[in-house]
Write a protein that holds these residues in place. Structure first.
Motif, mmCIF file in Angstrom:
data_model
loop_
_atom_site.group_PDB
_atom_site.id
_atom_site.type_symbol
_atom_site.label_atom_id
_atom_site.label_comp_id
_atom_site.label_asym_id
_atom_site.label_seq_id
_atom_site.Cartn_x
_atom_site.Cartn_y
_atom_site.Cartn_z
ATOM 1 N N PRO A 51 21.267 -53.647 14.194
ATOM 2 C CA PRO A 51 21.101 -53.168 12.813
ATOM 3 C C PRO A 51 20.100 -53.951 11.993
ATOM 4 O O PRO A 51 19.693 -53.496 10.915
ATOM 5 C CB PRO A 51 22.519 -53.297 12.228
ATOM 6 N N PHE A 52 19.675 -55.126 12.466
ATOM 7 C CA PHE A 52 18.692 -55.904 11.729
ATOM 8 C C PHE A 52 17.281 -55.716 12.286
ATOM 9 O O PHE A 52 16.343 -56.392 11.859
ATOM 10 C CB PHE A 52 19.078 -57.382 11.731
ATOM 11 N N SER A 182 25.033 -58.996 15.995
ATOM 12 C CA SER A 182 23.711 -59.527 15.678
ATOM 13 C C SER A 182 23.744 -60.327 14.390
ATOM 14 O O SER A 182 24.569 -60.076 13.509
ATOM 15 C CB SER A 182 22.707 -58.377 15.544
ATOM 16 N N ALA A 183 22.869 -61.312 14.308
ATOM 17 C CA ALA A 183 22.776 -62.124 13.095
ATOM 18 C C ALA A 183 21.347 -62.640 12.937
ATOM 19 O O ALA A 183 20.626 -62.819 13.924
ATOM 20 C CB ALA A 183 23.752 -63.297 13.148
ATOM 21 N N VAL A 218 22.207 -65.888 5.624
ATOM 22 C CA VAL A 218 22.718 -65.378 6.902
ATOM 23 C C VAL A 218 23.061 -63.900 6.755
ATOM 24 O O VAL A 218 23.841 -63.525 5.872
ATOM 25 C CB VAL A 218 23.976 -66.143 7.368
ATOM 26 N N ALA A 219 22.461 -63.061 7.591
ATOM 27 C CA ALA A 219 22.807 -61.633 7.659
ATOM 28 C C ALA A 219 23.456 -61.421 9.024
ATOM 29 O O ALA A 219 22.897 -61.796 10.049
ATOM 30 C CB ALA A 219 21.556 -60.771 7.522
ATOM 31 N N SER A 220 24.651 -60.826 9.034
ATOM 32 C CA SER A 220 25.403 -60.703 10.278
ATOM 33 C C SER A 220 26.224 -59.423 10.312
ATOM 34 O O SER A 220 26.621 -58.898 9.265
ATOM 35 C CB SER A 220 26.330 -61.915 10.449
ATOM 36 N N THR A 221 26.491 -58.910 11.528
ATOM 37 C CA THR A 221 27.342 -57.736 11.707
ATOM 38 C C THR A 221 28.810 -58.095 11.552
ATOM 39 O O THR A 221 29.674 -57.217 11.565
ATOM 40 C CB THR A 221 27.143 -57.115 13.099
ATOM 41 N N GLY A 222 29.139 -59.358 11.412
ATOM 42 C CA GLY A 222 30.523 -59.796 11.270
ATOM 43 C C GLY A 222 30.591 -61.302 11.343
ATOM 44 O O GLY A 222 29.787 -62.019 10.746
#
Length: 305
Positions: A51-52, A182-183, A218-222
């Motif tokens: 998604p990133f 993903s992160a 930090v951008a992360s799916t979880g």
């Protein structure tokens, strides 16, 4: 599992075949019109979507319709939901919207209201006895609906329907998307870039917290883990000399032991998230140190769980 690393330089998813029933006024064909649909593969899964990433979550798949009868068949390929509601799901949360496109005939065949809606201009597919034709379909997921990692699916039935919406045959297909954990990390605040490294100027070294406004984004799916290492094991070094100034680091209020690799666990929230974690440098004893520029290289890596 994707890993993203940041370097800081601190100076800081067959229907039974049927005979085609005659339409009003049409000639009787009996059981001479038999359609078999072969989907390859039977699971139309968009694999490994990050998604990133900037890529569109989509995949192209083929279906071959074969007329195994002795009469000509005219039909429209139609998708129907095996079980509403519409959307790709893993059982919980908001479903991911999607579109199904018939690339061969340039038609939108998405079963948004439970089945494909026929357009007035849509042409029927005609197959002579023992003839076959392969159609290409594209599955496109809505990236704005992707909020977490996992496999999201929906079961549908692809039918060959005549002019009276009667099924001449078909097959079941699983539609889906596999979203990767993903992160990504980045910096915001007082830093400059040099040779691919973020350089943080801590100013004049004095004991205590260095007055540098800096955040780790930090951008992360979880959930995620942060791993931190220091080239000089938590010491600012004067060039290649043996002169050092000890210091410590805190990220998001968590103290980091720079004498070895330290892992910091992020939130356990399972949804897509964007965190801003303050970074603090705590300078140790600076007395009786030779004047000059002291530096260290810190590596921060993020791993999505």
């Amino acid at each position: 599992m994707l890993r993203h690393t940041l370097f800081l330089a601190a100076a800081f998813l067959a229907v039974p075949l049927h005979a085609q029933a005659p339409a009003p006024g049409a000639s009787v064909r009996g059981a001479d019109c038999l359609i078999r649909a072969n989907a390859t593969p039977t699971s139309w899964l968009i694999q490994g979507y990050d998604p990133f990433d900037s890529a569109i979550p989509e995949g192209t798949f083929g279906v071959t319709f074969v007329n195994e009868g002795t009469a000509e068949c005219r039909f429209t390929p139609t998708f129907e939901l095996s079980q509403p509601p519409f959307g790709l799901s893993k059982g919980t949360g908001k479903p991911i919207g999607y579109a199904l496109l018939n690339l061969t005939d340039t038609q939108d065949v998405t079963p948004r209201v439970g089945r494909t809606q026929r357009a007035p201009s849509q042409r029927m597919l005609t197959l002579g006895a023992n003839a076959s034709r392969t159609l290409l379909f594209k599955l496109v997921a809505d990236p704005d609906d992707v909020k977490e990692s996992g496999t999201f699916t929906q079961d549908v039935t692809l039918e060959a329907q005549d002019g009276n919406f009667r099924s001449l045959g078909g097959t079941r297909i699983v539609l889906g998307i596999d979203v990767l954990p993903s992160a990504r990390i980045g910096l915001a605040g007082a830093y400059t870039m040099s040779d691919g490294h973020a350089v943080v100027d801590l100013g004049e070294l004095r004991p205590g917290v260095a007055p540098v406004p800096l955040q780790l984004r930090v951008a992360s799916t979880g959930s995620y883990d942060l791993s931190v290492t220091s080239a000089n094991s938590g010491r600012l070094r004067l060039g290649s000399s043996e002169w050092y100034v000890p210091y410590s680091l805190a990220i998001g209020g968590n103290a980091v032991n720079l004498t070895g690799m330290r892992t910091i666990s992020g939130s356990t929230n399972g949804n897509l998230r964007r965190d801003a974690l303050p970074i603090q440098f705590l300078i140790g004893n600076t007395s009786d140190r030779r004047a000059g520029v002291y530096s260290d290289v810190i590596s921060i890596a993020v791993t999505a769980r």
